[in-house]
Design an enzyme around this catalytic site. Sequence first.
Site, PDB file in Angstrom:
ATOM      1  N   CYS A 133     -19.419 101.381 -20.983  1.00 57.83           N
ATOM      2  CA  CYS A 133     -18.732 102.387 -20.165  1.00 57.83           C
ATOM      3  C   CYS A 133     -17.620 101.739 -19.346  1.00 57.83           C
ATOM      4  O   CYS A 133     -17.878 101.100 -18.311  1.00 57.83           O
ATOM      5  CB  CYS A 133     -19.764 103.057 -19.247  1.00 57.83           C
ATOM      6  SG  CYS A 133     -19.071 104.209 -18.071  1.00 57.83           S
ATOM      7  N   CYS A 136     -17.293 102.996 -15.812  1.00 59.01           N
ATOM      8  CA  CYS A 136     -18.294 102.436 -14.893  1.00 59.01           C
ATOM      9  C   CYS A 136     -17.955 100.992 -14.522  1.00 59.01           C
ATOM     10  O   CYS A 136     -18.079 100.603 -13.369  1.00 59.01           O
ATOM     11  CB  CYS A 136     -19.680 102.427 -15.535  1.00 59.01           C
ATOM     12  SG  CYS A 136     -20.158 103.989 -16.285  1.00 59.01           S
ATOM     13  N   ASP A 137     -17.565 100.199 -15.498  1.00 56.80           N
ATOM     14  CA  ASP A 137     -17.541  98.751 -15.305  1.00 56.80           C
ATOM     15  C   ASP A 137     -16.164  98.106 -15.402  1.00 56.80           C
ATOM     16  O   ASP A 137     -16.032  96.901 -15.160  1.00 56.80           O
ATOM     17  CB  ASP A 137     -18.465  98.083 -16.349  1.00 56.80           C
ATOM     18  CG  ASP A 137     -19.919  98.536 -16.175  1.00 56.80           C
ATOM     19  OD1 ASP A 137     -20.301  98.835 -15.030  1.00 56.80           O
ATOM     20  OD2 ASP A 137     -20.641  98.589 -17.173  1.00 56.80           O
TER      21      ASP A 137
HETATM   22  C1  LIG Z   1     -25.510  99.963 -19.227  1.00 59.86           C
HETATM   23  C2  LIG Z   1     -25.047 101.271 -18.617  1.00 59.86           C
HETATM   24  C3  LIG Z   1     -24.380 101.249 -17.401  1.00 59.86           C
HETATM   25  C4  LIG Z   1     -23.948 102.444 -16.823  1.00 59.86           C
HETATM   26  N1  LIG Z   1     -23.309 102.385 -15.626  1.00 59.86           N
HETATM   27  C5  LIG Z   1     -22.936 103.533 -15.021  1.00 59.86           C
HETATM   28  C6  LIG Z   1     -22.298 103.512 -13.748  1.00 59.86           C
HETATM   29  O1  LIG Z   1     -22.028 102.447 -13.187  1.00 59.86           O
HETATM   30  N2  LIG Z   1     -21.962 104.703 -13.190  1.00 59.86           N
HETATM   31  C7  LIG Z   1     -22.221 105.904 -13.807  1.00 59.86           C
HETATM   32  O2  LIG Z   1     -21.927 106.953 -13.237  1.00 59.86           O
HETATM   33  N3  LIG Z   1     -22.820 105.950 -15.019  1.00 59.86           N
HETATM   34  C8  LIG Z   1     -23.178 104.795 -15.642  1.00 59.86           C
HETATM   35  N4  LIG Z   1     -23.762 104.841 -16.873  1.00 59.86           N
HETATM   36  C9  LIG Z   1     -23.964 106.149 -17.506  1.00 59.86           C
HETATM   37  C10 LIG Z   1     -25.207 106.813 -16.875  1.00 59.86           C
HETATM   38  O3  LIG Z   1     -26.268 105.895 -16.873  1.00 59.86           O
HETATM   39  C11 LIG Z   1     -25.597 108.068 -17.639  1.00 59.86           C
HETATM   40  O4  LIG Z   1     -24.478 108.939 -17.688  1.00 59.86           O
HETATM   41  C12 LIG Z   1     -26.762 108.781 -16.956  1.00 59.86           C
HETATM   42  O5  LIG Z   1     -27.859 107.911 -16.810  1.00 59.86           O
HETATM   43  C13 LIG Z   1     -27.190 110.012 -17.740  1.00 59.86           C
HETATM   44  O6  LIG Z   1     -28.268 110.580 -17.084  1.00 59.86           O
HETATM   45  P1  LIG Z   1     -29.337 111.488 -17.837  1.00 59.86           P
HETATM   46  O7  LIG Z   1     -30.352 111.842 -16.818  1.00 59.86           O
HETATM   47  O8  LIG Z   1     -28.647 112.582 -18.549  1.00 59.86           O
HETATM   48  O9  LIG Z   1     -29.954 110.584 -18.967  1.00 59.86           O
HETATM   49  P2  LIG Z   1     -30.649 109.156 -18.963  1.00 59.86           P
HETATM   50  O10 LIG Z   1     -30.273 108.336 -17.806  1.00 59.86           O
HETATM   51  O11 LIG Z   1     -30.413 108.617 -20.329  1.00 59.86           O
HETATM   52  O12 LIG Z   1     -32.194 109.512 -18.808  1.00 59.86           O
HETATM   53  C14 LIG Z   1     -32.887 110.201 -19.805  1.00 59.86           C
HETATM   54  C15 LIG Z   1     -34.356 109.996 -19.601  1.00 59.86           C
HETATM   55  O13 LIG Z   1     -35.103 110.787 -20.538  1.00 59.86           O
HETATM   56  C16 LIG Z   1     -36.166 110.015 -21.018  1.00 59.86           C
HETATM   57  N5  LIG Z   1     -36.647 110.524 -22.301  1.00 59.86           N
HETATM   58  C17 LIG Z   1     -36.009 110.564 -23.475  1.00 59.86           C
HETATM   59  N6  LIG Z   1     -36.815 111.068 -24.425  1.00 59.86           N
HETATM   60  C18 LIG Z   1     -37.990 111.345 -23.817  1.00 59.86           C
HETATM   61  C19 LIG Z   1     -39.234 111.866 -24.259  1.00 59.86           C
HETATM   62  N7  LIG Z   1     -39.456 112.217 -25.542  1.00 59.86           N
HETATM   63  N8  LIG Z   1     -40.244 112.001 -23.361  1.00 59.86           N
HETATM   64  C20 LIG Z   1     -40.051 111.676 -22.053  1.00 59.86           C
HETATM   65  N9  LIG Z   1     -38.896 111.165 -21.586  1.00 59.86           N
HETATM   66  C21 LIG Z   1     -37.884 111.015 -22.463  1.00 59.86           C
HETATM   67  C22 LIG Z   1     -35.541 108.630 -21.150  1.00 59.86           C
HETATM   68  O14 LIG Z   1     -36.524 107.665 -21.293  1.00 59.86           O
HETATM   69  C23 LIG Z   1     -34.816 108.566 -19.816  1.00 59.86           C
HETATM   70  O15 LIG Z   1     -35.675 108.189 -18.792  1.00 59.86           O
HETATM   71  C24 LIG Z   1     -24.190 103.670 -17.478  1.00 59.86           C
HETATM   72  C25 LIG Z   1     -24.850 103.688 -18.709  1.00 59.86           C
HETATM   73  C26 LIG Z   1     -25.277 102.498 -19.283  1.00 59.86           C
HETATM   74  C27 LIG Z   1     -25.998 102.521 -20.607  1.00 59.86           C
END
Ligand SMILES: Cc1cc2nc3c(=O)[nH]c(=O)nc-3n(C[C@H](O)[C@H](O)[C@H](O)COP(=O)(O)OP(=O)(O)OC[C@H]3O[C@@H](n4cnc5c(N)ncnc54)[C@H](O)[C@@H]3O)c2cc1C
Length: 321
Positions: A133, A136-137
Site C-alpha cells: 500500500c 499507507c507507506d
Molecule cells: C501490510 C499492510 C499495511 C497496511 N497499512 C495501512 C495503513 O498504514 N493505513 C491504512 O489506512 N491502511 C493500511 N492497510 C490497509 C488496511 O489494513 C485495510 O484497508 C483494513 O484492514 C481493512 O479492514 P477490514 O476490516 O475490511 O478487513 P481486514 O483488516 O482484512 O479484517 C478482516 C478480518 O476478517 C477475518 N476473517 C476473514 N474470514 C473469516 C472467517 N471465515 N471467519 C472469521 N473471521 C474471518 C480476518 O481474519 C480478519 O480478522 C494496510 C494493509 C496491509 C496488508
Amino acid sequence: MRQVIIIGSGPAGYTAAIYAARANLSPLVIASSVEFGGELMKTTDVENFPGFPEGVMGPDLMTKMQQQAERFGAEIVYDDVTSLELDGPIKAVTLGNGDRHEALAVIYATGSAYRKLGLPDEDRLSGYGVSWCATCDGAFFRQKTVAVVGGGDSAMEEATFLTRFADKVYLVHRSETFRASPAMLDRAKADPKIEFVTNASVAHIYGGELVTGVGVVDTVTGDERTLDVSGLFIAIGADPRTHLVHGMLDLTEHGTIAVEGRSSRTSLPGVFAAGDVVDPTYKQAITAAGSGCAAALDAQHYLEGLSDDVRQGANAETVSA
Ligand SMILES: Cc1cc2nc3c(=O)[nH]c(=O)nc-3n(C[C@H](O)[C@H](O)[C@H](O)COP(=O)(O)OP(=O)(O)OC[C@H]3O[C@@H](n4cnc5c(N)ncnc54)[C@H](O)[C@@H]3O)c2cc1C
C-alpha cells in the site's frame, strides 16, 4: 438467538461492533482463530489513522478497537466461520469448532487478501520495507529507491504516487505487455523517476531487519540481477474474502460483495457487508472503519423494522445464553 453477528475483526468488524454494542444489540464478533485484528496486525507504524498524531503500531490500534468494542458489551469469539445460512429471517453461522449461532442480522466484514509473491522473506519483511500500500507507506521512503511489482492500473498508480517521495522507482513486470489502461501506462512511462524493468520477475527479497534489495530474474534469458532498493511494493491484485458467500450474495465485477448505493445492504435482507470486502478502490483502515459504522447503523435500522415479537425473541435468548 442473537440480534446481530459480526464476521471479521479488522477495522470494519470492530467498528461495527462498537456501534452495535452501544445500540444495545449485544453483538457477537467472530474474530477468526489466527488472523484476528485483520490486516493491520501485519504492519508496524500506521501514520494515517486520525487521532494518533505520533502514529500508532498496527497491532496496538487493533487492540484498542477490540477493547473499545468489549467495553460496550461486544462478545468476541476467536474462531473461524466455516459456513453460513443467510436466506430467511434467521441467519445461522457455523464455526470451526462446530458451534452454531443464530442471529436476525449478519454483518460480513472479512476483508480482502492482498496477493503475495510467495517468496520466503516476504512475510518477515512485511512492514520493514515490503508493502502492499503506497498510500499507507510511501512517505517512509523519502529520497529512497523502491521497486513496484505488477502490470495493472494499481501498479502504475502506486509507482506514480511513490515518485512524490522516492528518488527512483523501478516498475518490475514479468512481461512486455501490460493490463494497465493506456493512459495510466503512458503516465508512468513518461515519468523520469520511473524505470521499467520488463520481462522480469522478483525471485528474492534481500535484507536482515530492513529490505536492502531485490533479485530479479529475466524471464527470457534467466539471468538474475539485484536492484538496490529499500522498499518493495507488491501490486499484483487482491482477493476479497467472499468464498463463504458465493452463490448466496451478489458480487460485483471486481469480486467484492455488491451493496446498495452507499449503504451496506447486500442482496439479502438482514445481511450487511463492510470494509475491504465491499471496496475495490480505497482499501484503507479509516474507510473500512467508516463502512463498519454504516453497517451497524443499517443493521440497527433493519432490526427496528422487524416485528417486536421477533426482536424480543432474540433479546430473551441473548440474555439467557
Ligand atoms: C501490510 C499492510 C499495511 C497496511 N497499512 C495501512 C495503513 O498504514 N493505513 C491504512 O489506512 N491502511 C493500511 N492497510 C490497509 C488496511 O489494513 C485495510 O484497508 C483494513 O484492514 C481493512 O479492514 P477490514 O476490516 O475490511 O478487513 P481486514 O483488516 O482484512 O479484517 C478482516 C478480518 O476478517 C477475518 N476473517 C476473514 N474470514 C473469516 C472467517 N471465515 N471467519 C472469521 N473471521 C474471518 C480476518 O481474519 C480478519 O480478522 C494496510 C494493509 C496491509 C496488508
